[in-house]
Design a protein around this motif. Sequence first.
Motif, PDB file in Angstrom:
ATOM      1  N   ALA A   1       0.834  -1.212   0.000  1.00  0.00           N
ATOM      2  CA  ALA A   1       0.000   0.000   0.000  1.00  0.00           C
ATOM      3  C   ALA A   1       0.862   1.253   0.000  1.00  0.00           C
ATOM      4  CB  ALA A   1      -0.924  -0.009   1.212  1.00  0.00           C
ATOM      5  N   THR A   2       1.956   1.218   0.762  1.00  0.00           N
ATOM      6  CA  THR A   2       2.854   2.376   0.825  1.00  0.00           C
ATOM      7  C   THR A   2       3.529   2.629  -0.512  1.00  0.00           C
ATOM      8  OG1 THR A   2       3.290   1.951   3.176  1.00  0.00           O
ATOM      9  CG2 THR A   2       4.854   3.362   2.003  1.00  0.00           C
ATOM     10  N   SER A   3       4.024   1.564  -1.139  1.00  0.00           N
ATOM     11  CA  SER A   3       4.713   1.735  -2.424  1.00  0.00           C
ATOM     12  C   SER A   3       3.761   2.255  -3.496  1.00  0.00           C
ATOM     13  CB  SER A   3       5.358   0.416  -2.863  1.00  0.00           C
ATOM     14  OG  SER A   3       4.364  -0.568  -3.105  1.00  0.00           O
ATOM     15  N   TRP A   4       2.547   1.723  -3.543  1.00  0.00           N
ATOM     16  CA  TRP A   4       1.588   2.194  -4.546  1.00  0.00           C
ATOM     17  C   TRP A   4       1.166   3.633  -4.267  1.00  0.00           C
ATOM     18  CZ3 TRP A   4       0.891   0.615  -9.165  1.00  0.00           C
ATOM     19  CH2 TRP A   4       1.082  -0.723  -9.502  1.00  0.00           C
ATOM     20  N   TYR A   5       1.049   3.991  -2.995  1.00  0.00           N
ATOM     21  CA  TYR A   5       0.712   5.379  -2.651  1.00  0.00           C
ATOM     22  C   TYR A   5       1.806   6.321  -3.152  1.00  0.00           C
ATOM     23  CZ  TYR A   5       0.241   9.594   0.173  1.00  0.00           C
ATOM     24  OH  TYR A   5       0.164  10.903   0.580  1.00  0.00           O
TER      25      TYR A   5
ATOM     26  N   GLU B   1      13.124  13.929  -3.990  1.00  0.00           N
ATOM     27  CA  GLU B   1      13.621  12.634  -3.512  1.00  0.00           C
ATOM     28  C   GLU B   1      12.890  12.127  -2.277  1.00  0.00           C
ATOM     29  OE1 GLU B   1      17.770  13.206  -2.921  1.00  0.00           O
ATOM     30  OE2 GLU B   1      18.264  13.026  -5.060  1.00  0.00           O
ATOM     31  N   THR B   2      11.932  12.907  -1.776  1.00  0.00           N
ATOM     32  CA  THR B   2      11.167  12.473  -0.614  1.00  0.00           C
ATOM     33  C   THR B   2      10.408  11.185  -0.932  1.00  0.00           C
ATOM     34  OG1 THR B   2      10.868  14.764   0.117  1.00  0.00           O
ATOM     35  CG2 THR B   2       9.367  13.119   1.023  1.00  0.00           C
ATOM     36  N   GLY B   3      10.561  10.185  -0.087  1.00  0.00           N
ATOM     37  CA  GLY B   3       9.872   8.914  -0.265  1.00  0.00           C
ATOM     38  C   GLY B   3      10.622   7.886  -1.077  1.00  0.00           C
ATOM     39  N   LEU B   4      11.669   8.303  -1.777  1.00  0.00           N
ATOM     40  CA  LEU B   4      12.393   7.346  -2.621  1.00  0.00           C
ATOM     41  C   LEU B   4      13.149   6.307  -1.792  1.00  0.00           C
ATOM     42  CD1 LEU B   4      13.786   9.488  -5.581  1.00  0.00           C
ATOM     43  CD2 LEU B   4      11.804   7.973  -5.526  1.00  0.00           C
ATOM     44  N   THR B   5      13.634   6.710  -0.625  1.00  0.00           N
ATOM     45  CA  THR B   5      14.335   5.760   0.238  1.00  0.00           C
ATOM     46  C   THR B   5      13.392   4.648   0.687  1.00  0.00           C
ATOM     47  OG1 THR B   5      15.839   7.478   1.028  1.00  0.00           O
ATOM     48  CG2 THR B   5      15.654   5.495   2.366  1.00  0.00           C
ATOM     49  N   VAL B   6      12.161   5.021   1.033  1.00  0.00           N
ATOM     50  CA  VAL B   6      11.162   4.026   1.434  1.00  0.00           C
ATOM     51  C   VAL B   6      10.853   3.094   0.277  1.00  0.00           C
ATOM     52  CG1 VAL B   6       8.795   3.706   2.215  1.00  0.00           C
ATOM     53  CG2 VAL B   6      10.161   5.582   3.136  1.00  0.00           C
ATOM     54  N   LEU B   7      10.669   3.655  -0.913  1.00  0.00           N
ATOM     55  CA  LEU B   7      10.340   2.848  -2.082  1.00  0.00           C
ATOM     56  C   LEU B   7      11.483   1.891  -2.427  1.00  0.00           C
ATOM     57  CD1 LEU B   7       7.849   2.736  -3.893  1.00  0.00           C
ATOM     58  CD2 LEU B   7       9.016   4.267  -5.479  1.00  0.00           C
ATOM     59  N   ALA B   8      12.714   2.382  -2.359  1.00  0.00           N
ATOM     60  CA  ALA B   8      13.866   1.521  -2.649  1.00  0.00           C
ATOM     61  C   ALA B   8      13.998   0.414  -1.605  1.00  0.00           C
ATOM     62  CB  ALA B   8      15.137   2.365  -2.696  1.00  0.00           C
ATOM     63  N   SER B   9      13.733   0.751  -0.351  1.00  0.00           N
ATOM     64  CA  SER B   9      13.831  -0.254   0.715  1.00  0.00           C
ATOM     65  C   SER B   9      12.791  -1.354   0.539  1.00  0.00           C
ATOM     66  CB  SER B   9      13.654   0.419   2.086  1.00  0.00           C
ATOM     67  OG  SER B   9      14.662   1.389   2.304  1.00  0.00           O
ATOM     68  N   ILE B  10      11.579  -0.967   0.151  1.00  0.00           N
ATOM     69  CA  ILE B  10      10.532  -1.965  -0.082  1.00  0.00           C
ATOM     70  C   ILE B  10      10.916  -2.873  -1.243  1.00  0.00           C
ATOM     71  CG2 ILE B  10       8.150  -2.272  -0.854  1.00  0.00           C
ATOM     72  CD1 ILE B  10       7.446   0.264   0.683  1.00  0.00           C
TER      73      ILE B  10
ATOM     74  N   PRO C   1       6.576  -3.941  -8.447  1.00  0.00           N
ATOM     75  CA  PRO C   1       6.078  -2.579  -8.690  1.00  0.00           C
ATOM     76  C   PRO C   1       6.916  -1.504  -8.001  1.00  0.00           C
ATOM     77  CG  PRO C   1       4.287  -4.051  -8.109  1.00  0.00           C
ATOM     78  CD  PRO C   1       5.551  -4.788  -7.830  1.00  0.00           C
ATOM     79  N   ALA C   2       7.430  -1.810  -6.803  1.00  0.00           N
ATOM     80  CA  ALA C   2       8.240  -0.827  -6.081  1.00  0.00           C
ATOM     81  C   ALA C   2       9.524  -0.509  -6.843  1.00  0.00           C
ATOM     82  CB  ALA C   2       8.569  -1.340  -4.678  1.00  0.00           C
ATOM     83  N   VAL C   3      10.171  -1.530  -7.392  1.00  0.00           N
ATOM     84  CA  VAL C   3      11.417  -1.317  -8.140  1.00  0.00           C
ATOM     85  C   VAL C   3      11.147  -0.556  -9.433  1.00  0.00           C
ATOM     86  CG1 VAL C   3      13.277  -2.468  -9.390  1.00  0.00           C
ATOM     87  CG2 VAL C   3      12.572  -3.322  -7.155  1.00  0.00           C
ATOM     88  N   LEU C   4      10.107  -0.956 -10.164  1.00  0.00           N
ATOM     89  CA  LEU C   4       9.777  -0.270 -11.415  1.00  0.00           C
ATOM     90  C   LEU C   4       9.353   1.177 -11.145  1.00  0.00           C
ATOM     91  CD1 LEU C   4       7.803  -3.071 -13.317  1.00  0.00           C
ATOM     92  CD2 LEU C   4      10.196  -2.379 -13.614  1.00  0.00           C
ATOM     93  N   GLY C   5       8.557   1.377 -10.098  1.00  0.00           N
ATOM     94  CA  GLY C   5       8.147   2.730  -9.747  1.00  0.00           C
ATOM     95  C   GLY C   5       9.316   3.595  -9.327  1.00  0.00           C
TER      96      GLY C   5
END
Length: 247
Positions: free
Chosen positions: A27-31, A124-133, A187-191
Amino acid sequence: MNNLSHFLAQADFIARFILVLMAVASATSWYLIVTKAVSARRMRRRSEAFLDFFWNAPSLEAVAKRLEDVPPQEPFALLAYQGILASRHHQLHGTHRLKEAGTSSEFITRSLRKVIDDETTELETGLTVLASIGATAPFVGLLGTVWGIYHALTAIGLSGAGTLDKVAGPVGEALIMTALGLAVAIPAVLGYNYIVRNNRLTLTRLDGFAHDLFAFLTTGARLDDQMMAPVARQTVPAAPAAVVQAV
């Protein structure tokens, strides 16, 4: 579907926790992906409109008046506004404080650099979370699979029914966790890659606009188009090193 329902019914606390964790991560990554994509599209549309106005404006005064009436809502307008304010401020107040020290061009350079740094941080806000997921979700799913297989084999050993049909079902159900981990990670990696590419293109254009704006503010040279500046850039040799490079 029956296997999934049976797996959920038989899952213990740790397996359920892993499932909830992956659901939250998905849910976080899609958001982040959706909000970043919508924000980037809106910002691109507003930036194109502002740049078209800027390079067709009769003077910097007209640009400043427009920006005072309509507060900047995207990075190019904010960069222009801060550059104009910095030029005016240095002309009016000189160098009474340390942050204003140096020539007018140096003060403008610092102001433009600060805007670009702030915009880089915002993009770059949120990119660290997306990369970690994207990096950890497959391993979290694999952990759930290992845990499920362990409990399945333990239960089979206690029951004494070690035939293939008794083993394949529980083990296959446990592999669902690995599939869920991949479904979260891909999806997280592609996003992440899509957003990083968009950010790089935006910052490259912003850096080029900052260069042209710097030349305009310090030399008064009129640039007819944001993409042309070979001659103007040669007249200001210090500008390329002065403006921070896009990430």
